[in-house]
Design an enzyme around this catalytic site. Structure first.
Site, PDB file in Angstrom:
ATOM      1  N   ARG A   1       0.878  -1.182   0.000  1.00 23.23           N
ATOM      2  CA  ARG A   1       0.000   0.000   0.000  1.00 23.23           C
ATOM      3  C   ARG A   1       0.909   1.225   0.000  1.00 23.23           C
ATOM      4  O   ARG A   1       2.129   1.082   0.002  1.00 23.23           O
ATOM      5  CB  ARG A   1      -0.892   0.000   1.240  1.00 23.23           C
ATOM      6  CG  ARG A   1      -0.083   0.106   2.528  1.00 23.23           C
ATOM      7  CD  ARG A   1      -0.956   0.361   3.738  1.00 23.23           C
ATOM      8  NE  ARG A   1      -0.152   0.332   4.958  1.00 23.23           N
ATOM      9  CZ  ARG A   1      -0.644   0.570   6.168  1.00 23.23           C
ATOM     10  NH1 ARG A   1      -1.923   0.842   6.320  1.00 23.23           N
ATOM     11  NH2 ARG A   1       0.136   0.523   7.222  1.00 23.23           N
TER      12      ARG A   1
ATOM     13  N   CYS B   1       2.908   6.282  -7.370  1.00 25.25           N
ATOM     14  CA  CYS B   1       3.820   7.359  -7.776  1.00 25.25           C
ATOM     15  C   CYS B   1       3.064   8.678  -7.705  1.00 25.25           C
ATOM     16  O   CYS B   1       2.035   8.841  -8.365  1.00 25.25           O
ATOM     17  CB  CYS B   1       4.310   7.122  -9.199  1.00 25.25           C
ATOM     18  SG  CYS B   1       5.045   8.619  -9.900  1.00 25.25           S
TER      19      CYS B   1
ATOM     20  N   GLU C   1      -1.506   8.340   5.653  1.00 28.94           N
ATOM     21  CA  GLU C   1      -0.074   8.373   5.984  1.00 28.94           C
ATOM     22  C   GLU C   1       0.815   8.547   4.758  1.00 28.94           C
ATOM     23  O   GLU C   1       1.639   7.691   4.427  1.00 28.94           O
ATOM     24  CB  GLU C   1       0.317   7.117   6.764  1.00 28.94           C
ATOM     25  CG  GLU C   1      -0.371   7.038   8.109  1.00 28.94           C
ATOM     26  CD  GLU C   1       0.238   5.990   9.049  1.00 28.94           C
ATOM     27  OE1 GLU C   1       0.807   4.997   8.565  1.00 28.94           O
ATOM     28  OE2 GLU C   1       0.140   6.185  10.271  1.00 28.94           O
TER      29      GLU C   1
ATOM     30  N   CYS D   1       9.543   8.336  -4.661  1.00 26.86           N
ATOM     31  CA  CYS D   1       9.568   7.667  -5.959  1.00 26.86           C
ATOM     32  C   CYS D   1      10.650   8.314  -6.815  1.00 26.86           C
ATOM     33  O   CYS D   1      10.904   9.522  -6.696  1.00 26.86           O
ATOM     34  CB  CYS D   1       8.198   7.787  -6.627  1.00 26.86           C
ATOM     35  SG  CYS D   1       8.102   6.963  -8.238  1.00 26.86           S
TER      36      CYS D   1
ATOM     37  N   CYS E   1       8.491  11.271 -12.110  1.00 30.13           N
ATOM     38  CA  CYS E   1       8.975  12.098 -11.005  1.00 30.13           C
ATOM     39  C   CYS E   1      10.180  12.940 -11.446  1.00 30.13           C
ATOM     40  O   CYS E   1      10.314  14.098 -11.052  1.00 30.13           O
ATOM     41  CB  CYS E   1       9.322  11.233  -9.790  1.00 30.13           C
ATOM     42  SG  CYS E   1       7.835  10.652  -8.933  1.00 30.13           S
TER      43      CYS E   1
ATOM     44  N   GLU F   1      -5.149   7.994  15.177  1.00 29.93           N
ATOM     45  CA  GLU F   1      -4.910   6.573  15.454  1.00 29.93           C
ATOM     46  C   GLU F   1      -4.008   6.422  16.664  1.00 29.93           C
ATOM     47  O   GLU F   1      -3.082   7.214  16.859  1.00 29.93           O
ATOM     48  CB  GLU F   1      -4.189   5.883  14.282  1.00 29.93           C
ATOM     49  CG  GLU F   1      -4.955   5.780  12.997  1.00 29.93           C
ATOM     50  CD  GLU F   1      -4.160   5.024  11.925  1.00 29.93           C
ATOM     51  OE1 GLU F   1      -3.249   4.250  12.279  1.00 29.93           O
ATOM     52  OE2 GLU F   1      -4.451   5.236  10.740  1.00 29.93           O
TER      53      GLU F   1
ATOM     54  N   GLU G   1      -2.095  -7.457   9.555  1.00 30.89           N
ATOM     55  CA  GLU G   1      -2.505  -6.785  10.790  1.00 30.89           C
ATOM     56  C   GLU G   1      -3.470  -7.622  11.628  1.00 30.89           C
ATOM     57  O   GLU G   1      -4.140  -7.094  12.511  1.00 30.89           O
ATOM     58  CB  GLU G   1      -3.062  -5.394  10.475  1.00 30.89           C
ATOM     59  CG  GLU G   1      -1.931  -4.467  10.038  1.00 30.89           C
ATOM     60  CD  GLU G   1      -2.357  -3.057   9.664  1.00 30.89           C
ATOM     61  OE1 GLU G   1      -3.569  -2.806   9.546  1.00 30.89           O
ATOM     62  OE2 GLU G   1      -1.452  -2.217   9.462  1.00 30.89           O
TER      63      GLU G   1
ATOM     64  N   TYR H   1      -2.863  -9.586  13.945  1.00 34.43           N
ATOM     65  CA  TYR H   1      -2.486  -9.575  15.368  1.00 34.43           C
ATOM     66  C   TYR H   1      -2.337  -8.161  15.918  1.00 34.43           C
ATOM     67  O   TYR H   1      -1.783  -7.966  16.992  1.00 34.43           O
ATOM     68  CB  TYR H   1      -1.189 -10.357  15.579  1.00 34.43           C
ATOM     69  CG  TYR H   1      -1.316 -11.831  15.276  1.00 34.43           C
ATOM     70  CD1 TYR H   1      -2.459 -12.539  15.662  1.00 34.43           C
ATOM     71  CD2 TYR H   1      -0.308 -12.496  14.605  1.00 34.43           C
ATOM     72  CE1 TYR H   1      -2.582 -13.882  15.367  1.00 34.43           C
ATOM     73  CE2 TYR H   1      -0.424 -13.846  14.317  1.00 34.43           C
ATOM     74  CZ  TYR H   1      -1.561 -14.540  14.699  1.00 34.43           C
ATOM     75  OH  TYR H   1      -1.684 -15.867  14.411  1.00 34.43           O
ATOM     76  N   HIS H   2      -2.766  -7.172  15.155  1.00 31.99           N
ATOM     77  CA  HIS H   2      -2.725  -5.798  15.677  1.00 31.99           C
ATOM     78  C   HIS H   2      -3.848  -5.624  16.690  1.00 31.99           C
ATOM     79  O   HIS H   2      -4.957  -6.127  16.496  1.00 31.99           O
ATOM     80  CB  HIS H   2      -2.902  -4.809  14.528  1.00 31.99           C
ATOM     81  CG  HIS H   2      -2.539  -3.393  14.881  1.00 31.99           C
ATOM     82  ND1 HIS H   2      -3.308  -2.618  15.715  1.00 31.99           N
ATOM     83  CD2 HIS H   2      -1.471  -2.637  14.531  1.00 31.99           C
ATOM     84  CE1 HIS H   2      -2.732  -1.429  15.840  1.00 31.99           C
ATOM     85  NE2 HIS H   2      -1.617  -1.407  15.145  1.00 31.99           N
TER      86      HIS H   2
HETATM   87  C1  GLA Z   1      -0.870   3.057  10.431  1.00 33.58           C
HETATM   88  C2  GLA Z   1      -1.950   2.977   9.374  1.00 33.58           C
HETATM   89  C3  GLA Z   1      -3.030   2.003   9.698  1.00 33.58           C
HETATM   90  C4  GLA Z   1      -2.490   0.767  10.344  1.00 33.58           C
HETATM   91  C5  GLA Z   1      -1.690   1.135  11.562  1.00 33.58           C
HETATM   92  C6  GLA Z   1      -1.154  -0.059  12.308  1.00 33.58           C
HETATM   93  O1  GLA Z   1      -0.990   4.073  11.293  1.00 33.58           O
HETATM   94  O2  GLA Z   1      -2.511   4.226   9.077  1.00 33.58           O
HETATM   95  O3  GLA Z   1      -3.681   1.676   8.485  1.00 33.58           O
HETATM   96  O4  GLA Z   1      -1.676   0.090   9.432  1.00 33.58           O
HETATM   97  O5  GLA Z   1      -0.598   1.907  11.163  1.00 33.58           O
HETATM   98  O6  GLA Z   1      -0.412   0.343  13.425  1.00 33.58           O
HETATM   99 ZN    ZN Z   2       7.318   8.495  -9.642  1.00 28.88          ZN
END
Ligand code: GLA
Ligand code: ZN
Length: 677
Positions: free
Chosen positions: A111, A115, A150, A155, A160, A308, A356, A358-359
């Site tokens: 994820r 670019c 986030e 790139c 670019c 978060e 994730e 186990y998150h």
């Molecule tokens: C980031 C992401 C979330 C998730 C958490 C896990 O902050 O934005 O999608 O992956 O980490 O800690």
């Molecule tokens: Zn690029």
């Protein structure tokens, strides 16, 4: 800046019910009610769901998710869903994937993988945002838009490269200016055509990774460009949203001290700041306080959303420790104490599969409410209900400013010499830690910020001096304030070229010193420093970097004790106008930094209410109606007994506290006092 309009601090988090059967949703919402979860962030990774192929948009499942969430007065932070692109997109348009620092064109996977300069990505991400907004803008439950996720990384593809050349043309206008800025006469690098310019990567100017470059100028500009390129992605989506949603605030989740993105350049384009708090360990209370202050600072001092945090543990680290009982609550209140106006989790319910699973989550795979984590979340939900609107719009009344600058960070860490061991964050955090220990309210500011309201300005490792900053720092001292700076300050101009004058360059007048030489040593080499401001000598240690300073008007308050420069200044104080410039020439240990910082604060009577109580944090917020909220946070597992220095009503218990009365905080306990006026 304009924050989502809410009646209290929103409580909830990321919720991805598209991952499990609809029968389970009912159970989820029963538990949300039990925990007083009133806000859900939806659709952060839904691109493949909402646009299953190039010409097909399908909102049927998201419609049901939104409809369900909107019931019973819940609020929605709705994402555009562009944080990960779908497989069909990468297959149809290989240009949307990134090319890495080594020059490898990535294929579909992961994820945060798009670019930023790809015309197809820009067009289709904006189109998705446009359609999401058009579909849900009229829904009153949608209180905020969450763009992407986030933003980060980099790139190095041909798109670019082309975009970088345009960015450079806008910045420099002519190749002559660019050649001068990048100092290209060195190693015969003079560019005679824009097309000769390549992104600085492992294939071009770099060796040993992204921090080792032959030309700081080009690498610095690529960092600036990449931050701007991703900002353009955010802005593409935001303007698409604005076509149908003129007022609902738009944000994206920042990551605190995240080096690749200059949040000072980004934040003015957001309606409000939000960020994700994942501290490296459970000894990071001061660091988290700093990061909250940084995030509040990039947002011009306005409250922010804690978008978060994990209720229990992360999953992506090699070792993922559990938050001890009480810690999630304490850290949530710490966020509020520093300006948070939402407390949200990643995640409300755990994924069954993928990386994730186990998150930590408010609701685990078994869907129970009788877990410790759920109980603590529910308790916090009840407390935030009790707090009500008290902190909405509240500001931090700081008289101390700590400067933080992405350009200085980049320039210092891509520099060859004096030492790779001096890390910008560590220097800043060392000074912050001393301020935090002393219990002062502070603002973390950009170097361009207005400094006229501050008594003390602390500028650790202010490597790069831009614009009129030296004059503005002089003005702080001239009117009676104190400016504190350290080694590796005042070294380079905005282009990363050295000043043709003594170090610390344009800060020399204010500091009353000149740096004659400097010495970098391995971490085990210690040079003791004797500090003395007339209150008796204190010997501390210094490490890593030692500047050899000649006082030119400044008074010496600390001297090296070893090596051929024993007896020469390590810490100085210069009278400037009605105030002072303090210069710390070496990497002092925490005791040394704390001594210097407290000397400076004491001069302005700025020590916090309990500066001698270890790990006791205090923070003040002033609400729009003028009421002062004092937060006391005990970061130790042991209880602490204080004598109240002020009186008021404790908002969580309703108890009255009078000044002079004993005040007890349990281990990891908190007090939220609305002070008497
Ligand atoms: C980031 C992401 C979330 C998730 C958490 C896990 O902050 O934005 O999608 O992956 O980490 O800690
Ligand atoms: Zn690029």
């Amino acid at each position: 800046m304009s924050l989502p309009v809410t009646a209290k601090v929103p409580f909830g988090g990321d919720y991805n019910p598209e991952q499990w059967p609809e029968e389970v949703w009912q159970q989820d919402y029963r538990l949300f009610d039990a925990a007083r979860i009133d806000t859900v962030t939806l659709g952060v990774f839904d691109w493949a769901l909402t646009q299953p192929s190039e010409r097909v948009y399908d909102f049927s499942l998201l419609d049901r998710i939104v409809e369900r969430a909107a019931g019973r007065g819940r609020q929605i932070c709705l994402a555009t869903g562009t944080g990960a692109h779908p497989a069909w997109l990468a297959r149809a348009y290989p240009e949307v994937t990134r090319t890495d620092f080594e020059g490898r064109r990535h294929r579909y996977g992961q994820r945060h993988n798009s670019c930023p300069s790809s015309p197809v990505f820009r067009r289709l991400s904006a189109e998705l945002a446009r359609r999401v907004a058009r579909r849900y803008a009229a829904n009153p439950a949608v209180v905020a838009w969450h763009v992407g996720n986030e933003y980060g990384g980099a790139c190095y593809c041909d798109h670019c490269a082309a975009a970088f050349r345009h960015w450079l043309q806008r910045r420099y206008g002519s190749l002559d200016c660019l050649n001068a800025a990048w100092y290209t006469t060195f190693w015969s690098h003079t560019f005679t055509d824009w097309d000769q310019i390549e992104p600085p990567s492992a294939l071009t100017e770099h060796w040993r990774g992204p921090d080792h470059t032959a030309f700081q100028g080009i690498t610095l500009d690529y960092l600036r460009f990449m931050s701007d390129a991703m900002l353009a992605n955010f802005r593409d989506e935001k303007s698409a949203i604005r076509e149908s949603s003129p007022d609902t605030p738009v944000t994206t989740n920042f990551m605190g001290m995240y080096r690749p993105i200059d949040y000072h350049r980004w934040a003015p384009h957001l309606d409000f700041v939000s960020w994700d708090n994942y501290p490296p360990d459970d000894r990071s209370a001061a660091r988290m306080a700093f990061t909250h202050d940084l995030m509040r600072g990039v947002g011009d001092g306005q409250p922010f959303w804690l978008m978060e945090q994990t209720p229990s543990h992360t999953a992506a680290r090699d070792v993922n420790p559990l938050k001890r009982p009480g810690l999630m609550r304490l850290w949530s209140w710490q966020a509020v104490a520093h300006g948070a106006q939402a407390v949200l989790f990643f995640q409300l319910r755990a994924s069954r599969g993928a990386c994730e699973k186990y998150h930590g989550a408010v609701i685990g795979h078994a869907g129970r409410s009788d877990t410790r984590v759920f109980r603590e979340v529910a308790q916090l939900g009840a407390e935030l209900d009790r707090l009500g609107p008290a902190v909405l719009g509240a500001r931090t009344p700081a008289r101390v400013a700590l400067l933080f600058d992405w350009d200085s960070w980049w320039a210092l860490e891509i520099s060859d010499g004096p030492s790779r061991l001096v890390r910008y964050q560590q220097v800043v955090l060392a000074y912050h830690r001393a301020l935090w220990d002393a219990g002062v309210d502070l603002d973390v500011l950009a170097v361009t910020a207005d400094l006229s309201g501050y008594d003390v300005v602390v500028a650790p490792a202010l490597h790069m001096l831009k614009g009129d900053l030296p004059q503005r720092l002089e003005a702080v001292a001239a009117r009676g304030g104190s400016v504190l700076t350290t080694y590796l300050s005042g070294r380079v101009d905005e282009d990363d070229n050295a000043f043709l004058m003594d170090v610390p360059g344009p800060l020399g007048r204010l500091m009353g010193v000149r740096v004659d030489e400097w010495d970098a040593r391995e971490p085990e080499i210690v040079n003791p420093v004797r500090l003395d401001a007339g209150d008796g000598p204190l010997d501390v240690e210094s490490r890593l970097l030692f500047e050899l300073v000649i006082a030119e008007g400044a008074e010496v308050v600390g001297s090296y004790l070893a090596d051929f420069y024993a007896g020469t200044p390590a810490v100085t104080r210069n009278s400037f106008g009605a105030g002072h410039g303090w210069y710390v020439a070496a990497g002092l240990d925490p005791t040394g930094v704390s001594w210097v910082v407290r000397q400076v604060l004491a001069n302005h009577d700025l020590l916090g209410p309990y500066p001698e109580v270890p790990e006791l944090e205090s923070a003040v917020r002033v609400a729009p109606d003028g009421s002062r909220l004092l937060f006391l946070l005990n970061h130790r597992a042991e209880p602490v007994e204080l004598t109240a220095h002020t009186g008021g009503v404790e908002l969580l218990t309703g108890e009255r506290i009078a000044p002079g009365e004993p005040l007890r905080l349990t281990g990891l306990g908190i007090v939220v006092l609305r002070e008497d006026r």
